[in-house]
Design a protein around this motif. Structure first.
Motif, short mmCIF file in Angstrom:
data_model
loop_
_atom_site.label_atom_id
_atom_site.label_comp_id
_atom_site.label_asym_id
_atom_site.label_seq_id
_atom_site.Cartn_x
_atom_site.Cartn_y
_atom_site.Cartn_z
N SER A 79 1.02 -1.27 0.01
CA SER A 79 -0.49 0.13 0.04
C SER A 79 0.55 1.54 0.37
O SER A 79 2.22 1.18 0.19
N PRO A 80 0.31 2.52 -0.33
CA PRO A 80 0.68 3.65 -0.14
C PRO A 80 1.51 3.64 1.10
O PRO A 80 2.99 4.57 1.45
N HIS A 81 0.89 3.41 2.24
CA HIS A 81 1.62 3.47 3.61
C HIS A 81 2.32 2.82 3.76
O HIS A 81 3.77 3.12 4.74
N GLY A 82 2.80 1.70 2.96
CA GLY A 82 3.65 0.82 3.25
C GLY A 82 5.40 1.17 2.64
O GLY A 82 6.23 0.11 3.03
N ILE A 141 -3.84 -5.90 7.65
CA ILE A 141 -3.03 -7.23 7.33
C ILE A 141 -4.18 -7.37 5.97
O ILE A 141 -3.39 -8.25 5.42
N GLU A 142 -5.48 -6.90 5.90
CA GLU A 142 -6.17 -7.08 4.59
C GLU A 142 -4.95 -7.23 3.47
O GLU A 142 -4.82 -7.48 2.26
N GLU A 143 -4.53 -5.50 3.20
CA GLU A 143 -3.27 -5.19 2.71
C GLU A 143 -2.50 -6.30 2.21
O GLU A 143 -2.32 -6.08 1.43
N PHE A 144 -1.76 -7.12 2.81
CA PHE A 144 -0.67 -7.86 3.17
C PHE A 144 -1.56 -8.97 1.65
O PHE A 144 -1.23 -9.97 0.83
#
Length: 351
Positions: free
Chosen positions: A59-62, A152-155
């Motif tokens: 995600s952009p946050h990661g 967690i759903e981003e992963f």
């Protein structure tokens, strides 16, 4: 049994046991998408039994570092597809390493609407490279309990996107001081809810993330990477033997494709001994590998495969050189993270 024989790690087929370790090289474009240069780089090294891609944010946050790739939008997925197609055309296999850096980030490297988050609001000591020069790490915002399932759903979504992009599997990056390691470690996780406290609570984020990734693409296509006691990026755990013992005991029944262990000497913990005691599945062993050492460990049944990082930088034909005992070229450290082909795709093969 030799390094040059095939092996299956879950559903991931390797034509030899020599793995290219994940390495950040900072060649993605301004949209955080893989480039034609990256396609050529990975294609050149496709004779590895398995390539583990550079850390890729879900995600952009990661995102943390400059010019690193993502896997969360359609253009990024399509760009990675060109990479995987090129590797497969050469007979290789490739998995995507999913890397959410958490607090190890600067807003100067992120999209304007992206945040820097972590399990607790503790700024990491140190600095990071940006286009404007060196910058202090951001002060992270503590994730709310209600937000954690979304992270967690981003992963899980990144794992699905990776399969759509043609990857043979995915690897969860659980070391180097990034978000999973921040949840895992007592020095960065001061939470008082079910994700913080003792080791059984601090392992929860990683275990739930692995479960979500398995649910998305199948456990036999999921691996994870650890380095117990690694202090990189200002990370610390008071009792790594207990913490990682709990983690491996919880992860072992999931039926994962592999554990990728960085075995760095550490006075607090014997990582290899811990893994051999607690992990019953396939093991990829990393750090300071040479052909003779890897062959000895293979004969002793210590690991199924062995990953090499920096030797692959200047030796795109590393497997050929190792098979025929040919000398290895040295890489230029000044070009590890610079844009462009120099020090990236211009190393010569002997084949």
């Amino acid at each position: 049994m030799t390094l040059f024989e095939p092996v299956a790690l879950g559903a991931i087929m390797l034509r030899n046991r020599i793995v290219m370790a994940p390495m950040t090289r900072s060649r993605a474009d301004e949209d955080e998408a893989a480039t034609a240069l990256m396609r050529d780089y990975y294609r050149q090294r496709a004779s590895a039994g398995l390539i583990i891609s550079e850390g890729t944010h879900p995600s952009p946050h990661g995102k943390g570092y400059i010019r690193t790739p993502g896997i969360y939008d359609a253009r990024q997925i399509a760009a990675w597809r060109e990479v995987t197609d090129a590797v497969h055309a050469e007979g290789g296999s490739i998995v995507l390493q999913i890397m959410h850096v958490g607090r190890i980030a600067s807003h100067l490297n992120k999209r304007a609407d992206a945040e820097t988050v972590g399990p607790s609001p503790i700024r990491a000591r140190g600095q990071i490279v940006t286009a404007a020069g060196m910058a202090d790490f951001d002060q992270p915002r503590e994730l709310l309990l209600a937000e954690i399932p979304g992270v967690i759903e981003e992963f899980a979504a990144a794992s699905r996107n990776a399969i759509t992009a043609g990857f043979d599997g995915v690897e969860l990056h659980c070391t180097s001081g990034y978000l999973p390691a921040q949840f895992l470690s007592s020095g960065t996780n001061l939470r008082q809810d079910r994700y913080g406290g003792g080791p059984q609570a601090r392992i929860r984020f990683i275990v739930e993330t692995l479960e979500a990734m398995c649910g998305a693409v199948g456990a036999d296509r999921v691996g994870f990477r650890i380095c117990p006691g690694n202090p990189f990026n200002d990370i610390h755990d008071d009792a790594p033997v207990e913490t990682y013992g709990c983690l491996l005991a919880a992860a072992a029944p999931l039926g994962l494709a592999y554990l990728h262990l960085i075995d760095v000497p550490n006075p607090q913990v014997d990582s290899l001994a811990l893994a051999r005691k607690a992990w019953t599945g396939n093991l990829i062993l990393n750090e300071g590998m040479t052909r003779p050492r890897a062959e000895r460990l293979l004969r002793d049944g210590v690991a199924a495969a062995f990953s090499f990082g920096r030797p692959f930088i200047a030796n795109p034909d590393l497997v050929h050189r190792m098979r025929h005992d040919l000398p290895l070229a040295d890489f230029d450290p000044a070009t590890l993270y610079t844009p462009g082909p120099e020090g990236y795709t211009d190393y010569a093969a002997l084949e």
